[in-house]
Design a protein around this motif. Sequence first.
Motif, short mmCIF file in Angstrom:
data_model
loop_
_atom_site.label_atom_id
_atom_site.label_comp_id
_atom_site.label_asym_id
_atom_site.label_seq_id
_atom_site.Cartn_x
_atom_site.Cartn_y
_atom_site.Cartn_z
N LEU A 152 0.83 -1.22 -0.05
CA LEU A 152 0.13 0.09 0.19
C LEU A 152 0.82 1.12 0.02
CD1 LEU A 152 -2.39 -1.15 2.94
CD2 LEU A 152 -2.56 -1.50 0.43
N SER A 153 0.69 2.19 -0.78
CA SER A 153 1.64 3.49 -0.70
C SER A 153 0.40 4.53 -0.94
CB SER A 153 2.58 3.44 -1.95
OG SER A 153 1.91 3.53 -3.09
N ALA A 154 0.83 5.77 -0.40
CA ALA A 154 0.16 7.11 -0.65
C ALA A 154 1.43 7.97 -0.74
CB ALA A 154 -0.77 7.34 0.66
N TYR A 223 3.91 -2.67 3.85
CA TYR A 223 4.23 -3.87 3.19
C TYR A 223 3.59 -5.33 4.03
CZ TYR A 223 7.79 -1.55 0.69
OH TYR A 223 8.72 -0.72 -0.04
N ASP A 224 2.60 -5.83 3.45
CA ASP A 224 1.90 -7.08 3.99
C ASP A 224 1.32 -6.77 5.17
OD1 ASP A 224 2.94 -8.81 2.08
OD2 ASP A 224 4.71 -9.53 2.96
N ARG A 225 0.90 -5.47 5.41
CA ARG A 225 0.15 -4.87 6.68
C ARG A 225 0.80 -5.53 8.01
NH1 ARG A 225 -5.40 -3.26 5.91
NH2 ARG A 225 -5.69 -3.41 3.33
N GLU A 226 2.24 -5.54 7.77
CA GLU A 226 2.78 -5.77 8.88
C GLU A 226 4.10 -4.88 9.22
OE1 GLU A 226 4.72 -9.58 7.74
OE2 GLU A 226 3.07 -10.73 8.19
N VAL A 227 4.62 -4.18 8.15
CA VAL A 227 5.55 -3.00 8.29
C VAL A 227 5.16 -1.60 7.75
CG1 VAL A 227 8.01 -2.36 7.97
CG2 VAL A 227 7.36 -4.70 8.50
N ALA A 228 5.17 -0.61 8.23
CA ALA A 228 4.63 0.53 7.82
C ALA A 228 5.93 1.67 7.74
CB ALA A 228 3.45 1.30 8.57
N PHE A 229 6.03 2.47 6.64
CA PHE A 229 6.89 3.39 6.91
C PHE A 229 6.36 4.86 6.66
CE2 PHE A 229 9.46 -0.22 5.29
CZ PHE A 229 10.63 -0.03 5.60
N LEU A 230 6.60 5.54 7.60
CA LEU A 230 5.82 7.09 7.84
C LEU A 230 6.95 7.85 7.86
CD1 LEU A 230 3.36 6.19 10.63
CD2 LEU A 230 3.07 5.83 8.08
N ARG A 246 6.63 -1.37 13.20
CA ARG A 246 6.25 -3.00 13.20
C ARG A 246 5.23 -3.41 14.30
NH1 ARG A 246 11.86 -2.52 13.22
NH2 ARG A 246 12.84 -2.71 11.03
N GLU A 247 4.86 -2.45 15.33
CA GLU A 247 4.06 -3.01 16.26
C GLU A 247 2.54 -3.17 15.55
OE1 GLU A 247 1.80 -3.57 19.32
OE2 GLU A 247 1.43 -1.75 18.02
N PRO A 248 1.88 -4.39 15.73
CA PRO A 248 0.89 -4.70 15.06
C PRO A 248 -0.38 -3.90 15.25
CG PRO A 248 1.80 -6.71 15.88
CD PRO A 248 2.56 -5.41 16.88
N THR A 249 -0.39 -3.49 16.38
CA THR A 249 -1.77 -2.43 16.44
C THR A 249 -1.38 -1.17 15.93
OG1 THR A 249 -2.18 -3.28 18.73
CG2 THR A 249 -3.11 -1.14 18.30
N LEU A 250 -0.36 -0.49 15.88
CA LEU A 250 -0.08 0.56 15.18
C LEU A 250 -0.30 0.58 13.54
CD1 LEU A 250 2.83 2.21 17.29
CD2 LEU A 250 0.46 3.00 17.35
N VAL A 251 0.37 -0.57 13.10
CA VAL A 251 0.41 -0.74 11.59
C VAL A 251 -1.09 -1.11 11.31
CG1 VAL A 251 0.93 -2.59 9.98
CG2 VAL A 251 2.58 -1.95 11.60
N CYS A 255 -3.21 0.81 8.47
CA CYS A 255 -3.96 0.53 7.39
C CYS A 255 -5.32 1.00 7.18
CB CYS A 255 -3.82 -1.08 7.53
SG CYS A 255 -2.19 -1.83 7.18
N LYS A 256 -6.04 1.08 8.38
CA LYS A 256 -7.32 1.51 8.52
C LYS A 256 -7.66 2.78 7.91
CE LYS A 256 -9.07 -1.47 12.20
NZ LYS A 256 -9.82 -1.46 13.72
N VAL A 257 -6.41 3.81 8.36
CA VAL A 257 -6.55 5.30 7.68
C VAL A 257 -6.35 5.00 6.28
CG1 VAL A 257 -5.17 7.23 7.56
CG2 VAL A 257 -5.74 6.17 9.89
N TYR A 258 -5.48 4.03 5.56
CA TYR A 258 -5.26 4.03 4.46
C TYR A 258 -6.51 3.40 3.74
CZ TYR A 258 -3.13 2.89 -0.14
OH TYR A 258 -2.74 2.87 -1.67
N ASP A 259 -7.27 2.60 4.06
CA ASP A 259 -8.55 1.83 3.56
C ASP A 259 -9.54 2.74 3.45
OD1 ASP A 259 -7.32 -0.52 3.12
OD2 ASP A 259 -7.90 -1.43 5.08
N HIS A 260 -9.66 3.72 4.49
CA HIS A 260 -10.61 4.98 4.57
C HIS A 260 -10.40 5.91 3.42
CE1 HIS A 260 -13.48 8.01 6.27
NE2 HIS A 260 -12.43 8.80 6.11
N LEU A 261 -9.05 6.24 3.19
CA LEU A 261 -8.69 7.25 2.21
C LEU A 261 -8.90 6.43 0.86
CD1 LEU A 261 -5.18 8.43 3.39
CD2 LEU A 261 -7.32 9.72 3.46
N TRP A 262 -8.74 5.36 0.61
CA TRP A 262 -8.88 4.45 -0.45
C TRP A 262 -10.14 4.38 -0.81
CZ3 TRP A 262 -5.62 2.75 -4.35
CH2 TRP A 262 -6.15 1.69 -5.00
#
Length: 342
Positions: A152-154, A223-230, A246-251, A255-262
């Motif tokens: 996923l990329s924005a 990447y894979d809803r496991e690692v996020a780069f901000l 990498r913390e699962p709750t934060l990632v 992803c929820k923010v991204y899905d909302h934007l998408w």
Amino acid sequence: YRGMSESALSVPGFAELDDGSAMAYRKAVLLGRFVREEIATTLGTDTATVAGIEQVLSALSLLRPMPGEPDLLVAVSPDAAATDLVGATESHIRELQQAVTDVRTQMRSLLPAYFESRQQRNQTEAIDVISDLSVLQAMLDECGERCRTEVLSAQPGGSRPSPLLTNARRKTLERLERGVRIRHLYQHTVRRDLATTAYVRAVTSSGAEVRTTDELIDRIVVYDREVAFLPEQHVVGRRPGAVVVREPTLVAFVCKVYDHLWAGATQFSADAEDTPEVTDDLKRSIVKLMAQGYKDELVARRLGMSVRTCRRYISQIMLDVEAHSRFQAGVNVAQTGLLDQG
């Protein structure tokens, strides 16, 4: 060329067998032996020239002494000569290939330990701040190579440099070939950029999904809803790096923010003209930002467009609401309810 006949390499004309040598070789095959006088007659030349040709053919292993008669040279088939010349080199290549295979096999045997250890480390290192851009790029490349399911990329802002898009296209197509789902989110303004349009055309034809929206919060890569780069924040005097989460709750939250934007974005087809919804969406966003008191420069920055383009949209809005000044435009917009639409 290691292992290849040194005499062959040192003979003038080794790389290209000339017509005279080829005719002499053909005559030797017909005669069953290399007879200097007859070959000189056939070529119409002197014995000194024939001696040079004999040296070339011998160096190329096309002539060999007759067993028991070292002074008598006979013609050898080209296949046998080639084997004699490159046999040692081919053997060396096979040894190198086997060595490469052995190294790769040994390295792959360590992969389970590597990924298990990385997983354990990731649990203890939930967030990393990477300020070194070369290290950051290496981490992005590594995550991209290991990615199994989804990227996923924005990308906020306007157009990106063509060299970056060329490099991104190669990586994106390679990941799509591996079966990785890829979704890109841009701002509406990239729809008029030729380089971005060409990139979108290339990746969507291979299965990627691309949408655009009026505003984006910031750059996001997951990447894979496991690692996020901000993006790294509050950086002065250098280009910002990134925060690796990498913390699962934060990632999951990212992803929820991204899905909302998408969900609220508009599909970007490189071969289609801008839809009226995109234009209206941009106009509403400009009006909302102006109503909040933002100047043209900040409105343009928020929407990823140039100030000139932003002012052109403002002029169009004023025409649409039949206003001769920005104050009158504000009044007419409020009366028409443009801010309440959508």
